[in-house]
Design a protein around this motif. Structure first.
Motif, PDB file in Angstrom:
ATOM      1  N   ALA A 113      28.614 -12.892 -95.333  1.00  0.00           N
ATOM      2  CA  ALA A 113      29.706 -13.867 -95.360  1.00  0.00           C
ATOM      3  C   ALA A 113      29.298 -15.021 -96.272  1.00  0.00           C
ATOM      4  N   ASN A 114      30.291 -15.788 -96.697  1.00  0.00           N
ATOM      5  CA  ASN A 114      30.035 -16.968 -97.512  1.00  0.00           C
ATOM      6  C   ASN A 114      29.214 -16.619 -98.760  1.00  0.00           C
ATOM      7  N   ALA A 115      28.550 -17.618 -99.319  1.00  0.00           N
ATOM      8  CA  ALA A 115      27.679 -17.404-100.477  1.00  0.00           C
ATOM      9  C   ALA A 115      26.282 -17.035 -99.997  1.00  0.00           C
ATOM     10  N   PRO A 116      25.513 -16.305-100.793  1.00  0.00           N
ATOM     11  CA  PRO A 116      24.174 -15.883-100.366  1.00  0.00           C
ATOM     12  C   PRO A 116      23.286 -17.019 -99.874  1.00  0.00           C
ATOM     13  N   HIS A 117      23.376 -18.194-100.496  1.00  0.00           N
ATOM     14  CA  HIS A 117      22.497 -19.290-100.095  1.00  0.00           C
ATOM     15  C   HIS A 117      22.918 -19.932 -98.772  1.00  0.00           C
ATOM     16  N   TRP A 167      31.854 -17.918 -92.088  1.00  0.00           N
ATOM     17  CA  TRP A 167      33.223 -18.442 -92.038  1.00  0.00           C
ATOM     18  C   TRP A 167      34.190 -17.792 -93.023  1.00  0.00           C
ATOM     19  N   THR A 168      33.702 -17.426 -94.209  1.00  0.00           N
ATOM     20  CA  THR A 168      34.573 -16.840 -95.227  1.00  0.00           C
ATOM     21  C   THR A 168      33.981 -15.513 -95.706  1.00  0.00           C
ATOM     22  N   ALA A 169      34.798 -14.760 -96.434  1.00  0.00           N
ATOM     23  CA  ALA A 169      34.326 -13.493 -96.991  1.00  0.00           C
ATOM     24  C   ALA A 169      33.170 -13.756 -97.956  1.00  0.00           C
ATOM     25  N   ALA A 194      33.566 -14.436 -89.960  1.00  0.00           N
ATOM     26  CA  ALA A 194      34.410 -14.757 -91.118  1.00  0.00           C
ATOM     27  C   ALA A 194      35.884 -14.506 -90.817  1.00  0.00           C
ATOM     28  N   LEU A 195      36.272 -14.774 -89.566  1.00  0.00           N
ATOM     29  CA  LEU A 195      37.681 -14.654 -89.134  1.00  0.00           C
ATOM     30  C   LEU A 195      38.286 -13.293 -89.504  1.00  0.00           C
ATOM     31  N   GLY A 196      37.515 -12.245 -89.277  1.00  0.00           N
ATOM     32  CA  GLY A 196      38.002 -10.893 -89.539  1.00  0.00           C
ATOM     33  C   GLY A 196      37.637 -10.339 -90.903  1.00  0.00           C
TER      34      GLY A 196
END
Length: 284
Positions: free
Chosen positions: A26-30, A40-42, A71-73
């Motif tokens: 999810a999110n960015a790698p860092h 939280w996000t894809a 990531a909300l699904g």
């Protein structure tokens, strides 16, 4: 594969005993490390994440773990896309029962209607008509456990859920839930440094219930772990996973990573065998 490398989840789903936990994709790698990662996000590296999941299948991994709250699904949607070519050969576990009103909040919510609604959404996102394994993500004290398990049991009776699981529960909660519907799997935090759920492992092992430790590799470095790893010609992480596999035959660790090298390392732990003496040294 040897018999010790495979567990029949729910008595009928043959899974290799090193699975894959997809939460961190999810999110960015860092943004993925640490206990406060937002999830939280894809993932921003979607193509790489899909390639990683498919590499896991190539390495023999066939148990994948996600949740509607990751990531909300979007995490479920990622797994559906990546694993679609292998759908008949893998088992996907997901979870319902946690609200995510913000990146920092994980709030149990066990209203039976909500649990059933979230399962319906998981079915859509995972592009399937039956969920292989559906966990109650957390027990919500605001509702009777019987009502929460009853909602999952209703989905099972409707053919929308194959097996039911529980997460972060005690032996007493497992026994209470099992009076409502069959419990196939329990997912609690457990690793070399965090062994508070030993009674749960023993209880589930006696009943043929899978025990799925999340965060299976602890962050701390132990001298004994390094020593045993050197004896085995393995890495400390592999050795920590091998220790879990030795702990009981129903233990199915689900390490997560976004590194192809670590993925291969984790999968390779299935080939390690500890002696009883090595196991006891690590357990001290």
């Amino acid at each position: 594969m040897t018999n010790t490398q495979v567990f029949r989840l729910g008595g009928d789903l043959a899974v290799r005993r090193i699975g894959y936990g997809a939460m961190r994709l999810a999110n960015a790698p860092h943004e993925r490390s640490g206990m406060t990662a937002p999830i939280w996000t894809a993932p921003t590296d979607r193509a790489e994440s899909i390639a990683l999941l498919r590499k896991a299948v190539d390495l023999g991994v066939n148990l994948f773990d996600t949740a509607d709250a990751y990531a909300l699904g979007a995490n479920e949607e990622l797994l559906a896309e990546a694993l679609q070519p292998h759908r008949d050969d893998v088992v996907i576990a997901t979870k319902v029962g946690v609200l995510r009103p913000s990146p920092a909040e994980w709030i149990p919510h066990g209203h039976p209607g909500y649990l059933r609604q979230q399962a319906e959404l998981s079915l859509r996102r995972l592009r399937t008509d039956r969920l292989d394994l559906l966990y109650l993500h957390r027990v919500d004290p605001a509702y009777p456990l019987a009502d929460q398990i009853g909602a999952l049991g209703q989905l099972q009776e409707e053919g929308k859920v194959r097996h039911i699981g529980l997460s972060e529960v005690s032996v007493e909660e497992i026994e209470e839930a099992a009076r409502i519907a069959p419990i196939a799997s329990v997912q609690n935090v457990y690793n070399l440094a965090e062994r508070g759920h030993d009674p749960v492992i023993d209880h589930t092992a006696e009943r043929g219930i899978a025990f799925v430790p999340y965060f299976p590799v602890s962050g701390g470095e132990q001298e004994a772990l390094s020593e045993v790893a050197a004896e085995l010609g393995a890495t400390p992480s592999q050795t920590a996973l091998a220790w879990l596999l030795h702990r009981a035959p129903n233990v199915l660790p689900i390490p997560g990573t976004s590194s192809p090298a670590h993925l291969a390392e984790n999968a390779g732990a299935l080939e390690l065998a500890l002696t009883e003496a090595q196991f006891k040294r690590l357990a001290e």
